[in-house]
Scaffold this motif. Structure first.
Motif, PDB file in Angstrom:
ATOM      1  N   SER A 237     -11.903   4.382   3.981  1.00 18.82           N
ATOM      2  CA  SER A 237     -11.516   5.765   4.013  1.00 18.82           C
ATOM      3  C   SER A 237     -10.800   6.103   2.773  1.00 18.82           C
ATOM      4  CB  SER A 237     -10.504   5.928   5.349  1.00 18.82           C
ATOM      5  OG  SER A 237     -11.299   6.051   6.335  1.00 18.82           O
ATOM      6  N   SER A 238     -10.420   5.045   1.800  1.00 22.29           N
ATOM      7  CA  SER A 238      -9.792   5.516   0.813  1.00 22.29           C
ATOM      8  C   SER A 238      -8.628   6.205   0.943  1.00 22.29           C
ATOM      9  CB  SER A 238     -10.627   6.185  -0.255  1.00 22.29           C
ATOM     10  OG  SER A 238     -11.905   5.309  -0.857  1.00 22.29           O
ATOM     11  N   LEU A 239      -7.800   5.906   2.103  1.00 24.04           N
ATOM     12  CA  LEU A 239      -6.523   6.780   2.504  1.00 24.04           C
ATOM     13  C   LEU A 239      -5.488   6.122   1.421  1.00 24.04           C
ATOM     14  CD1 LEU A 239      -6.519   6.559   6.078  1.00 24.04           C
ATOM     15  CD2 LEU A 239      -6.900   8.439   4.838  1.00 24.04           C
ATOM     16  N   PRO A 240      -4.674   7.157   1.143  1.00 26.06           N
ATOM     17  CA  PRO A 240      -3.316   6.615   0.425  1.00 26.06           C
ATOM     18  C   PRO A 240      -2.425   5.672   1.176  1.00 26.06           C
ATOM     19  CG  PRO A 240      -3.260   9.139   0.989  1.00 26.06           C
ATOM     20  CD  PRO A 240      -4.824   8.693   1.305  1.00 26.06           C
ATOM     21  N   VAL A 241      -1.931   4.846   0.737  1.00 28.54           N
ATOM     22  CA  VAL A 241      -1.171   3.918   1.472  1.00 28.54           C
ATOM     23  C   VAL A 241       0.319   3.956   0.642  1.00 28.54           C
ATOM     24  CG1 VAL A 241      -0.851   1.349   2.411  1.00 28.54           C
ATOM     25  CG2 VAL A 241      -3.006   2.377   2.391  1.00 28.54           C
ATOM     26  N   PRO A 242       1.320   4.216   1.307  1.00 30.24           N
ATOM     27  CA  PRO A 242       2.714   3.946   0.965  1.00 30.24           C
ATOM     28  C   PRO A 242       2.854   2.675   0.248  1.00 30.24           C
ATOM     29  CG  PRO A 242       2.851   5.080   3.107  1.00 30.24           C
ATOM     30  CD  PRO A 242       1.381   4.386   3.056  1.00 30.24           C
ATOM     31  N   THR A 243       3.473   2.819  -0.980  1.00 27.80           N
ATOM     32  CA  THR A 243       3.629   1.283  -1.514  1.00 27.80           C
ATOM     33  C   THR A 243       4.743   0.764  -0.738  1.00 27.80           C
ATOM     34  OG1 THR A 243       3.249   2.593  -3.662  1.00 27.80           O
ATOM     35  CG2 THR A 243       4.205   0.544  -3.802  1.00 27.80           C
ATOM     36  N   GLY A 244       5.714   1.393  -0.205  1.00 26.41           N
ATOM     37  CA  GLY A 244       6.863   0.517   0.553  1.00 26.41           C
ATOM     38  C   GLY A 244       6.397  -0.139   1.855  1.00 26.41           C
ATOM     39  N   LEU A 245       5.225   0.323   2.221  1.00 27.32           N
ATOM     40  CA  LEU A 245       4.712  -0.142   3.575  1.00 27.32           C
ATOM     41  C   LEU A 245       4.067  -1.406   3.163  1.00 27.32           C
ATOM     42  CD1 LEU A 245       3.844  -0.588   6.486  1.00 27.32           C
ATOM     43  CD2 LEU A 245       1.717   1.124   5.728  1.00 27.32           C
ATOM     44  N   LEU A 246       3.314  -1.595   2.097  1.00 29.68           N
ATOM     45  CA  LEU A 246       2.688  -2.678   1.460  1.00 29.68           C
ATOM     46  C   LEU A 246       3.781  -3.832   1.123  1.00 29.68           C
ATOM     47  CD1 LEU A 246      -0.029  -1.491  -0.868  1.00 29.68           C
ATOM     48  CD2 LEU A 246      -0.201  -2.016   1.453  1.00 29.68           C
ATOM     49  N   ALA A 247       4.879  -3.313   0.455  1.00 32.12           N
ATOM     50  CA  ALA A 247       6.037  -4.228   0.276  1.00 32.12           C
ATOM     51  C   ALA A 247       6.633  -4.941   1.477  1.00 32.12           C
ATOM     52  CB  ALA A 247       6.923  -3.435  -0.646  1.00 32.12           C
ATOM     53  N   ARG A 248       6.665  -3.891   2.771  1.00 24.67           N
ATOM     54  CA  ARG A 248       7.341  -4.494   3.696  1.00 24.67           C
ATOM     55  C   ARG A 248       6.330  -5.593   4.395  1.00 24.67           C
ATOM     56  NH1 ARG A 248       7.889   0.065   7.316  1.00 24.67           N
ATOM     57  NH2 ARG A 248       8.527   1.181   5.347  1.00 24.67           N
ATOM     58  N   VAL A 249       5.006  -5.581   4.362  1.00 20.67           N
ATOM     59  CA  VAL A 249       4.251  -6.240   5.306  1.00 20.67           C
ATOM     60  C   VAL A 249       3.850  -7.484   4.283  1.00 20.67           C
ATOM     61  CG1 VAL A 249       3.387  -4.381   6.578  1.00 20.67           C
ATOM     62  CG2 VAL A 249       2.158  -5.235   4.682  1.00 20.67           C
ATOM     63  N   TRP A 250       4.076  -7.374   2.990  1.00 25.44           N
ATOM     64  CA  TRP A 250       3.481  -8.478   2.320  1.00 25.44           C
ATOM     65  C   TRP A 250       4.201  -9.938   2.571  1.00 25.44           C
ATOM     66  CZ3 TRP A 250      -0.298  -8.642  -1.293  1.00 25.44           C
ATOM     67  CH2 TRP A 250      -0.252  -9.612  -1.930  1.00 25.44           C
ATOM     68  N   PRO A 251       5.419 -10.073   2.973  1.00 15.57           N
ATOM     69  CA  PRO A 251       5.877 -11.557   3.371  1.00 15.57           C
ATOM     70  C   PRO A 251       5.043 -12.101   4.419  1.00 15.57           C
ATOM     71  CG  PRO A 251       7.746 -10.084   3.027  1.00 15.57           C
ATOM     72  CD  PRO A 251       6.460  -9.096   2.887  1.00 15.57           C
ATOM     73  N   ASP A 252       4.266 -11.362   5.299  1.00 18.46           N
ATOM     74  CA  ASP A 252       3.572 -11.793   6.294  1.00 18.46           C
ATOM     75  C   ASP A 252       2.443 -12.407   6.019  1.00 18.46           C
ATOM     76  OD1 ASP A 252       1.619 -11.851   8.492  1.00 18.46           O
ATOM     77  OD2 ASP A 252       2.947 -10.319   9.653  1.00 18.46           O
ATOM     78  N   GLU A 253       2.041 -13.814   6.201  1.00 22.02           N
ATOM     79  CA  GLU A 253       0.980 -14.325   5.491  1.00 22.02           C
ATOM     80  C   GLU A 253      -0.307 -13.764   5.819  1.00 22.02           C
ATOM     81  OE1 GLU A 253       0.951 -18.443   6.054  1.00 22.02           O
ATOM     82  OE2 GLU A 253       2.708 -18.782   5.371  1.00 22.02           O
ATOM     83  N   ALA A 254      -0.519 -13.266   7.180  1.00 23.14           N
ATOM     84  CA  ALA A 254      -1.758 -12.535   7.675  1.00 23.14           C
ATOM     85  C   ALA A 254      -1.921 -11.351   6.659  1.00 23.14           C
ATOM     86  CB  ALA A 254      -1.706 -12.260   9.172  1.00 23.14           C
TER      87      ALA A 254
ATOM     88  N   THR B 235       7.089  -6.696  -4.296  1.00 25.48           N
ATOM     89  CA  THR B 235       8.526  -7.055  -4.216  1.00 25.48           C
ATOM     90  C   THR B 235       9.186  -6.413  -3.042  1.00 25.48           C
ATOM     91  OG1 THR B 235       9.296  -5.417  -5.713  1.00 25.48           O
ATOM     92  CG2 THR B 235       8.264  -7.446  -6.826  1.00 25.48           C
ATOM     93  N   ASP B 236      10.393  -6.828  -2.770  1.00 22.97           N
ATOM     94  CA  ASP B 236      11.232  -6.178  -1.839  1.00 22.97           C
ATOM     95  C   ASP B 236      11.690  -4.577  -2.147  1.00 22.97           C
ATOM     96  OD1 ASP B 236      11.278  -8.476  -0.282  1.00 22.97           O
ATOM     97  OD2 ASP B 236      13.158  -9.371  -1.033  1.00 22.97           O
ATOM     98  N   SER B 237      11.692  -4.393  -3.393  1.00 22.70           N
ATOM     99  CA  SER B 237      12.125  -3.179  -4.075  1.00 22.70           C
ATOM    100  C   SER B 237      11.153  -2.263  -3.766  1.00 22.70           C
ATOM    101  CB  SER B 237      12.637  -3.402  -5.476  1.00 22.70           C
ATOM    102  OG  SER B 237      11.679  -3.720  -6.267  1.00 22.70           O
ATOM    103  N   GLY B 238       9.810  -2.624  -3.718  1.00 23.33           N
ATOM    104  CA  GLY B 238       8.704  -1.687  -3.534  1.00 23.33           C
ATOM    105  C   GLY B 238       7.634  -1.745  -4.743  1.00 23.33           C
TER     106      GLY B 238
END
Length: 274
Positions: free
Chosen positions: A59-76, A101-104
């Motif tokens: 869908s090429s939807l905009p994804v919040p950068t903060g969301l990616l930073a929040r889920v990144w530690p999850d290996e899946a 990074t944690d800071s986004g």
């Protein structure tokens, strides 16, 4: 993992080696059952992460950068997101996602091979038909040894021709692909991730802010004989058949991709003259 629980030997010459099967005394142990259910949940979670990232990309939807930073530690999540091509504030600057990074901030490998940090409010994971210089991007990815868990830059794409008739609403390129049964064709559509509704296999795509549904006729639901693929069409949310000239680039590519994938499973006659 596939929901399996394994055991390792703790003594003897084979200490540390994984056993081919669980000892009988452990098979029905409550803790083993809990581990098995947890392993199955991890597999479902990993599949859900891939499905969500694939939906963002298609869908090429905009994804919040903060969301990616929040889920990144999850290996899946990390496995599904790593090395996807992303675009920040500048639509002409594409890079491969390598970390968050944690800071986004996002760590991106740009097309100069440099690792840079970006912190836009949102990023997009573009559908490949929207990526400029896709062939160059694929070549660069090969040089870096990039392997994407979510199919993006090597996803098969189709570009809408410029010479379509003004009133045309159907693509007949894949019409006539023969299958031994409607059940086999419907099963193929489902296994490829497409929805089967009535006599159609469908793919719903968000393209340019609008939702479009591509559909291919696969035969009457209770038909018991041979079936042939029908025409490919696109419809708006109200069910109106779209003129082909109005179909957006992503919806066109994904509809053609669905029809081609179904057609590839057709029955092919054997023999020298086939």
């Amino acid at each position: 993992m596939e929901g399996r629980v394994a055991a390792r030997a703790t003594s003897g010459r084979s200490a540390g080696r994984q056993l081919k099967s669980l000892p009988r005394a452990l098979k029905d142990h409550p803790e083993v059952d809990r581990l098995r259910r947890f392993a199955e949940w991890l597999d479902r979670h990993a599949a859900a992460c891939v499905a969500q990232v694939d939906a963002w990309m298609v869908s090429s939807l905009p994804v919040p950068t903060g969301l990616l930073a929040r889920v990144w530690p999850d290996e899946a999540w990390q496995s599904a997101l790593r090395d996807l091509a992303v675009v920040g504030d500048d639509p002409d600057e594409v890079g491969f996602l390598r970390g968050a990074t944690d800071s986004g901030e996002l760590r991106i490998v740009n097309l100069d091979g440099e690792t840079v940090r970006l912190s836009p409010r949102t990023v997009t994971l573009p559908h490949p038909v929207l990526l400029p210089d896709l062939d160059d991007l694929r070549e660069f990815a090969a040089e870096l040894g990039i392997v994407q868990r979510v199919e993006q830059i090597h996803r098969a794409i189709w570009r809408r021709p410029d010479d379509l008739a003004a009133k045309a609403t159907q693509v007949r390129e894949f019409t006539g692909g023969s299958f031994r049964s409607r059940f086999a064709l419907a099963a193929r559509a489902s296994s490829l991730g497409y929805r089967v509704s009535g006599g159609y296999a469908t793919a719903r795509v968000r393209d340019g802010g609008h939702t479009v549904e591509a559909s291919v006729w696969i035969g009457e639901p209770y038909w018991d004989g041979d079936v042939e693929l029908g025409n490919l069409t696109w419809h708006d949310p109200d069910g109106r058949a779209l003129p082909l000239r109005e179909v957006g680039p992503v919806a066109w590519s994904e509809g053609m991709r669905m029809a081609a994938a179904l057609y590839a499973g057709r029955e092919i006659e054997g023999g020298k003259d086939a």
